[in-house]
Enzyme design. Structure first.
Site, mmCIF file in Angstrom:
data_model
loop_
_atom_site.group_PDB
_atom_site.id
_atom_site.type_symbol
_atom_site.label_atom_id
_atom_site.label_comp_id
_atom_site.label_asym_id
_atom_site.label_seq_id
_atom_site.Cartn_x
_atom_site.Cartn_y
_atom_site.Cartn_z
ATOM 1 N N TYR A 95 0.772 -1.249 0.012
ATOM 2 C CA TYR A 95 -0.124 -0.082 -0.018
ATOM 3 C C TYR A 95 0.772 1.249 0.005
ATOM 4 O O TYR A 95 0.515 2.162 -0.458
ATOM 5 C CB TYR A 95 -1.086 -0.019 0.919
ATOM 6 N N GLN A 145 -15.361 4.494 -6.792
ATOM 7 C CA GLN A 145 -14.765 3.114 -6.260
ATOM 8 C C GLN A 145 -13.293 3.509 -6.122
ATOM 9 O O GLN A 145 -12.707 2.667 -5.613
ATOM 10 C CB GLN A 145 -15.076 1.899 -7.325
ATOM 11 N N ASP A 148 -7.864 6.647 -4.915
ATOM 12 C CA ASP A 148 -6.670 7.379 -5.067
ATOM 13 C C ASP A 148 -6.804 9.116 -4.566
ATOM 14 O O ASP A 148 -5.833 9.773 -4.932
ATOM 15 C CB ASP A 148 -6.332 7.537 -6.557
ATOM 16 N N HIS A 206 -15.102 2.579 -1.858
ATOM 17 C CA HIS A 206 -13.945 1.518 -1.407
ATOM 18 C C HIS A 206 -12.892 2.223 -0.527
ATOM 19 O O HIS A 206 -11.824 1.643 -0.329
ATOM 20 C CB HIS A 206 -13.270 1.039 -2.668
ATOM 21 N N CYS A 246 -6.599 2.450 13.055
ATOM 22 C CA CYS A 246 -6.255 1.508 14.136
ATOM 23 C C CYS A 246 -7.286 0.676 14.152
ATOM 24 O O CYS A 246 -8.304 0.601 14.420
ATOM 25 C CB CYS A 246 -6.148 2.137 15.356
ATOM 26 N N CYS A 278 -8.610 0.334 18.145
ATOM 27 C CA CYS A 278 -9.413 1.359 18.857
ATOM 28 C C CYS A 278 -10.053 2.295 17.680
ATOM 29 O O CYS A 278 -10.805 3.059 18.058
ATOM 30 C CB CYS A 278 -8.534 2.329 19.685
ATOM 31 N N CYS A 313 7.401 7.321 3.707
ATOM 32 C CA CYS A 313 8.572 6.510 3.412
ATOM 33 C C CYS A 313 8.540 5.247 4.164
ATOM 34 O O CYS A 313 9.489 4.582 4.142
ATOM 35 C CB CYS A 313 9.887 7.239 3.737
ATOM 36 N N CYS A 341 -2.403 2.651 21.328
ATOM 37 C CA CYS A 341 -3.236 1.428 21.971
ATOM 38 C C CYS A 341 -2.569 0.180 21.816
ATOM 39 O O CYS A 341 -2.882 -0.651 22.571
ATOM 40 C CB CYS A 341 -4.732 1.654 21.739
ATOM 41 N N SER A 364 -15.254 -1.643 -15.307
ATOM 42 C CA SER A 364 -15.608 -2.909 -15.703
ATOM 43 C C SER A 364 -16.902 -3.281 -15.349
ATOM 44 O O SER A 364 -17.098 -4.371 -16.124
ATOM 45 C CB SER A 364 -14.458 -3.779 -15.518
HETATM 46 P P1 OAD Z 1 -11.476 -2.127 -13.510
HETATM 47 O O1 OAD Z 1 -9.606 -2.469 -13.775
HETATM 48 O O2 OAD Z 1 -11.913 -3.420 -13.449
HETATM 49 O O3 OAD Z 1 -11.788 -1.568 -14.909
HETATM 50 C C1 OAD Z 1 -11.377 -0.577 -15.479
HETATM 51 C C2 OAD Z 1 -11.999 0.031 -16.697
HETATM 52 O O4 OAD Z 1 -11.683 0.981 -17.153
HETATM 53 C C3 OAD Z 1 -12.330 -1.144 -17.720
HETATM 54 O O5 OAD Z 1 -13.477 -1.260 -18.400
HETATM 55 C C4 OAD Z 1 -11.437 -0.256 -19.130
HETATM 56 O O6 OAD Z 1 -11.896 -0.415 -20.269
HETATM 57 C C5 OAD Z 1 -11.945 1.354 -18.544
HETATM 58 N N1 OAD Z 1 -10.860 2.265 -18.884
HETATM 59 C C6 OAD Z 1 -9.700 1.924 -19.236
HETATM 60 N N2 OAD Z 1 -8.863 3.299 -19.523
HETATM 61 C C7 OAD Z 1 -10.090 4.150 -19.545
HETATM 62 C C8 OAD Z 1 -10.116 5.548 -19.774
HETATM 63 N N3 OAD Z 1 -8.871 6.313 -20.249
HETATM 64 N N4 OAD Z 1 -11.144 6.063 -19.862
HETATM 65 C C9 OAD Z 1 -12.412 5.588 -19.330
HETATM 66 N N5 OAD Z 1 -12.251 4.052 -19.146
HETATM 67 C C10 OAD Z 1 -11.026 3.402 -19.181
HETATM 68 O O7 OAD Z 1 -11.434 -1.259 -12.511
HETATM 69 P P2 OAD Z 1 -12.740 -1.146 -11.822
HETATM 70 O O8 OAD Z 1 -13.920 -1.579 -12.354
HETATM 71 O O9 OAD Z 1 -12.706 0.390 -10.779
HETATM 72 O O10 OAD Z 1 -11.769 -3.040 -5.573
HETATM 73 O O11 OAD Z 1 -12.666 -1.970 -10.424
HETATM 74 C C11 OAD Z 1 -13.410 -2.310 -9.450
HETATM 75 C C12 OAD Z 1 -12.763 -2.606 -8.089
HETATM 76 O O12 OAD Z 1 -12.303 -3.759 -8.365
HETATM 77 C C13 OAD Z 1 -11.825 -1.575 -7.547
HETATM 78 O O13 OAD Z 1 -12.394 -0.622 -6.771
HETATM 79 C C14 OAD Z 1 -11.269 -2.593 -6.656
HETATM 80 C C15 OAD Z 1 -10.929 -3.643 -7.822
HETATM 81 O O14 OAD Z 1 -10.928 -5.054 -6.966
HETATM 82 C C16 OAD Z 1 -11.286 -2.878 -4.259
HETATM 83 O O15 OAD Z 1 -10.121 -3.017 -4.213
HETATM 84 C C17 OAD Z 1 -12.305 -3.083 -3.197
#
Ligand code: OAD
Length: 250
Positions: free
Chosen positions: A69, A103, A106, A121, A129, A132, A142, A151, A190
Site C-alpha cells: 500500500y 470506487q 486515489d 472503497h 487503528c 481503537c 517513506c 493503544c 468494468s
Molecule cells: P477495472 O480495472 O475492473 O476496470 C477499469 C475499466 O476502465 C475497464 O472497463 C477499462 O476499459 C476502463 N478504462 C481504461 N482506460 C480508460 C480511460 N482512459 N477512460 C475510461 N475508461 C477506461 O476497475 P474498476 O471497475 O474500478 O476494488 O474495479 C472495481 C474494483 O475492483 C476496484 O475498486 C477494486 C478492484 O478490485 C477494491 O479494491 C475493493
C-alpha cells in the site's frame, strides 16, 4: 468542433433534469498514470488480491501488505488529476443535484476540486487503528513497515478489502443517489465488482437515462441506454462544454 457525438435523447435528458449521478472506476484515473485492475497489465494481473487486499493477509504478514500500500500511495501521490477529473469537478456547478460516487481510493476527484465525493472503497490517504479505530491521515510515506497506534493496535489503510462490507453510509447514499437522478453516468469501470456494479441497474430501474463512458464494452454495455466509446479524459471535457453551452443559455 466536438469529436464526440452525444445523442439527441441525452441532450434532452441533460436539459430536463436537475439531478445527475456519476459512478467512476479505475479507468477515470488511467490517463493520470494510475494502473487499472483488470485491463491487460492491470494490478490484478501482477498481484494476487487474496495476498494483498484482505484482512487475513494483513494479519499474517502486516509489513508485506503495508509496504504494497505504501508503494501504491507513492504512485498516487506523484500523479495528477487529468482533464476527466477536472471536467467532473466543474460539472457540479451546472446541476442542482450532482452526486459523484467513486470506487477509486486515489483521492484524485478531491484533488481536482470535486466537493462532494461518495467513496465506496475508502481512501488510500487515510488509515485507522484496527483496535481503537483512531484515524491517521498523515502517515510518513517513506515507512515500509506497518505502524502501531498508541493503544498497541496495528494501523491499516482505510480501504475496503475483499470480503469486507462497504462503508454503510457511503453505500446507502450511493443507492439513494442512484434511485433519484434523471441521468446516470457509469465511467471507467468494468462493472464487475458488486455492490458498486449494481448502481447503474438501480438507476435504470428507477427510470434514469443510463450512459456508459469507456473505451471498451463492459458487462453492462448491453443494458445501457447509451454507450459512448472513448477515454474519459477526452469525452468528459467535451461533455462539460456541451452542458455549459446548453445550461447557460437556458
Ligand atoms: P477495472 O480495472 O475492473 O476496470 C477499469 C475499466 O476502465 C475497464 O472497463 C477499462 O476499459 C476502463 N478504462 C481504461 N482506460 C480508460 C480511460 N482512459 N477512460 C475510461 N475508461 C477506461 O476497475 P474498476 O471497475 O474500478 O476494488 O474495479 C472495481 C474494483 O475492483 C476496484 O475498486 C477494486 C478492484 O478490485 C477494491 O479494491 C475493493
Amino acid at each position: 468542433m466536438s469529436r464526440v457525438q452525444f445523442s439527441k435523447e441525452l441532450v434532452e435528458r441533460l436539459n430536463d433534469t436537475e439531478a445527475v449521478t456519476v459512478l467512476t472506476g479505475a479507468g477515470v484515473s488511467a490517463e493520470s498514470g494510475v494502473p487499472t485492475f483488470r485491463d491487460p497489465g492491470g494490478i490484478w494481473e501482477k498481484f494476487k488480491p487474496e495476498q494483498l487486499a484482505n484482512f487475513e493477509a494483513f494479519m499474517s504478514d502486516p509489513d508485506f501488505v503495508w509496504s504494497w500500500y505504501q508503494h501504491r500511495r507513492e504512485i498516487m501521490r506523484d500523479v495528477k488529476p487529468n482533464p476527466g477529473h477536472y471536467a467532473l469537478a466543474e460539472m457540479e456547478k451546472y446541476f442542482a443535484v450532482f452526486n459523484l460516487i467513486t470506487q477509486n481510493i486515489d483521492n484524485l476527484h478531491h484533488r481536482a476540486g470535486s466537493k462532494k465525493v461518495i467513496e465506496l472503497h475508502g481512501n488510500i490517504e487515510r488509515n485507522y487503528c484496527i483496535k481503537c479505530r483512531k484515524h491517521f491521515d498523515d502517515i510518513d510515506i517513506c515507512r515500509k513497515q506497518v505502524l502501531k497506534c498508541d493503544c498497541g493496535g496495528l494501523i491499516r489503510p482505510d480501504v475496503v478489502w475483499f470480503g469486507e462490507a462497504l462503508p454503510y453510509n457511503a453505500l446507502k447514499n450511493a443507492e439513494e443517489c442512484s434511485r433519484n437522478c434523471g441521468v446516470f453516468f457509469s465511467i471507467g469501470t468494468s462493472a464487475e465488482v458488486y455492490p458498486a456494479a449494481s448502481l447503474p441497474l438501480v438507476a435504470k430501474q428507477h427510470y434514469s437515462y443510463v450512459v456508459e463512458i469507456n473505451p471498451k464494452r463492459t458487462a453492462h454495455s448491453e443494458l445501457m441506454d447509451e454507450v459512448i466509446e472513448g477515454r474519459s479524459g477526452e469525452v468528459l471535457p467535451e461533455l462539460l462544454n456541451f452542458i455549459k453551452l446548453n445550461k447557460i443559455e437556458k
